[in-house]
Enzyme design. Structure first.
Site, PDB file in Angstrom:
ATOM      1  N   GLY A   7      -0.882 -21.522  -5.322  1.00 25.11           N
ATOM      2  CA  GLY A   7       0.066 -22.635  -5.388  1.00 25.11           C
ATOM      3  C   GLY A   7       1.345 -22.262  -4.666  1.00 25.11           C
ATOM      4  O   GLY A   7       2.192 -21.553  -5.226  1.00 25.11           O
ATOM      5  N   LEU A   8       1.479 -22.728  -3.439  1.00 21.25           N
ATOM      6  CA  LEU A   8       2.637 -22.359  -2.628  1.00 21.25           C
ATOM      7  C   LEU A   8       3.545 -23.561  -2.379  1.00 21.25           C
ATOM      8  O   LEU A   8       4.069 -23.755  -1.289  1.00 21.25           O
ATOM      9  CB  LEU A   8       2.180 -21.740  -1.300  1.00 21.25           C
ATOM     10  N   GLY A   9       3.713 -24.370  -3.426  1.00 23.05           N
ATOM     11  CA  GLY A   9       4.758 -25.373  -3.408  1.00 23.05           C
ATOM     12  C   GLY A   9       6.087 -24.645  -3.412  1.00 23.05           C
ATOM     13  O   GLY A   9       6.145 -23.413  -3.340  1.00 23.05           O
ATOM     14  N   GLY A  12       6.378 -21.865  -6.227  1.00 20.96           N
ATOM     15  CA  GLY A  12       5.464 -20.751  -6.017  1.00 20.96           C
ATOM     16  C   GLY A  12       5.799 -19.954  -4.773  1.00 20.96           C
ATOM     17  O   GLY A  12       5.756 -18.722  -4.780  1.00 20.96           O
ATOM     18  N   ASP A  30      -3.406 -21.724  -1.086  1.00 20.63           N
ATOM     19  CA  ASP A  30      -2.951 -23.102  -1.252  1.00 20.63           C
ATOM     20  C   ASP A  30      -3.847 -24.004  -0.405  1.00 20.63           C
ATOM     21  O   ASP A  30      -4.236 -23.613   0.707  1.00 20.63           O
ATOM     22  CB  ASP A  30      -1.487 -23.245  -0.812  1.00 20.63           C
ATOM     23  N   GLY A 123      14.196 -23.027 -11.178  1.00 21.35           N
ATOM     24  CA  GLY A 123      14.139 -24.080 -10.181  1.00 21.35           C
ATOM     25  C   GLY A 123      14.343 -23.574  -8.763  1.00 21.35           C
ATOM     26  O   GLY A 123      13.971 -22.446  -8.414  1.00 21.35           O
ATOM     27  N   LYS A 173       9.217 -21.851 -23.537  1.00 20.34           N
ATOM     28  CA  LYS A 173       9.654 -22.624 -22.379  1.00 20.34           C
ATOM     29  C   LYS A 173       9.666 -24.121 -22.717  1.00 20.34           C
ATOM     30  O   LYS A 173      10.532 -24.880 -22.258  1.00 20.34           O
ATOM     31  CB  LYS A 173       8.737 -22.358 -21.187  1.00 20.34           C
ATOM     32  N   GLU A 180      17.181 -28.528 -22.883  1.00 14.50           N
ATOM     33  CA  GLU A 180      17.729 -28.964 -21.592  1.00 14.50           C
ATOM     34  C   GLU A 180      17.911 -30.481 -21.551  1.00 14.50           C
ATOM     35  O   GLU A 180      18.931 -30.985 -21.067  1.00 14.50           O
ATOM     36  CB  GLU A 180      16.778 -28.500 -20.493  1.00 14.50           C
ATOM     37  N   TYR A 181      16.936 -31.216 -22.101  1.00 13.60           N
ATOM     38  CA  TYR A 181      17.047 -32.678 -22.144  1.00 13.60           C
ATOM     39  C   TYR A 181      18.319 -33.093 -22.879  1.00 13.60           C
ATOM     40  O   TYR A 181      19.069 -33.966 -22.426  1.00 13.60           O
ATOM     41  CB  TYR A 181      15.851 -33.288 -22.890  1.00 13.60           C
TER      42      TYR A 181
END
Length: 301
Positions: A7-9, A12, A30, A123, A173, A180-181
């Site tokens: 996964g190289l989004g 990643g 990927d 992020g 997590k 966080e929300y």
């Protein structure tokens, strides 16, 4: 250490690049050719298939998944079970539901494989700043992966930790994202109140900058808020539509299951859902009810 990154989004690829910078060998897998090409420019070794990526490394292997939560993870694990050897390690760094993680760990254990869950936060800033990682899994296996976590974290001894057995990383997590929300909603409401006070003509970017230093509400989220207000003070061109990843929903469901009151997190999720209502039937009905009992005027659409 050598590993395969599946996964190289953006997330990643950034994690893989940080590992390469830390002296680790990363083979990338990927389905997208463009993603593989970009990865190669960062020193990541591209592999045309998952099988080719696995074959590029000797056993015991480490395979790190950075893919969307859900069926894709199970599909990849089914494929990996036929490719990997006993004592190989699979790491899930995505936002999987922790109950799925517990199930997957048991299934892989029966095949002689180890499964480690890494709840990952940071992020797009993680490449430069480092990632916060909440790790679940067998102690000996997590200990063996320490060099990877140290390379990815903000510092070798900060920002990551082995929080418990399989599922514990994704569980913490999940709660992290629920918190966080609530924090995001509080900032949004506060700035909305200040923006509405037209007579003071407040510079909201200036206020954010003041709060960033010394204030009890300072945080990284406030830093990002200040960045956003500096770039676009009026938030022009931004639709009032807020998505959710699903982890807030899971957090609320868990709170109900555990009999824990979580009103702030719950309401913050409901506000996100409300942001998507273009033509609210409920609001129309409220207006109609006020007209029926009190004769209050109804505004025409």
């Amino acid at each position: 250490m050598d590993l395969v990154m599946v996964g190289l989004g953006r997330m990643g690829a950034n994690m893989a690049e940080r590992l390469v910078r830390g002296g680790h060998r990363v083979v990338g897998s990927d389905p997208g050719k463009e993603a593989l090409s970009r990865a190669a420019e960062k020193g990541i070794e591209p592999a045309e298939s998952l099988a080719a990526a696995v074959e590029a490394l000797p056993s015991p292997r480490i395979v790190w998944l950075m893919v969307p939560a859900g069926e894709l993870v199970d599909t990849l694990l089914d494929e990996l079970k036929s490719l990997l050897s006993a004592d190989d390690i699979v790491i899930d760094g995505g936002n999987s539901m922790y109950k799925d993680t517990v199930r997957r760990a048991q299934t892989l254990r029966a095949s002689g494989l180890h499964y480690v869950d890494v709840g990952t936060s940071g992020g797009v800033w993680g490449l430069a700043e480092g990632y916060s990682m909440m790790v679940g899994g067998e102690t000996a296996i997590v200990d063996s992966l320490t060099p990877l976590f140290e390379a990815l974290a903000p510092a070798a001894d900060k920002g990551w930790g082995h929080v418990g057995p399989s599922g514990a990383g994704h569980f913490t997590k999940m709660v992290h994202n629920g918190i966080e929300y609530g924090m995001m909603q509080a900032y949004a409401e506060g700035f909305a109140i200040m923006e509405k006070k037209a007579e003071f003509d407040l510079d909201l970017h200036q206020v954010a900058e003041v709060w960033r230093h010394g204030s009890v509400v300072r945080s990284w989220l406030l830093d990002l808020t200040a960045n956003a207000l500096d770039k676009n003070p009026a938030l022009a061109g931004i639709a009032p539509y807020v998505s959710d990843s699903g982890e807030g929903r899971w957090t609320i469901s868990e709170a109900i299951e555990l009999d824990v009151s979580a009103p702030v997190i719950t309401l913050s999720l409901l506000e996100r859902l409300r942001s998507r209502e273009k033509d609210s039937y409920g609001d129309k009905l409220l207006a109609a009810m006020r007209n029926e009992f009190g004769g209050h005027a109804i505004k025409s659409s």
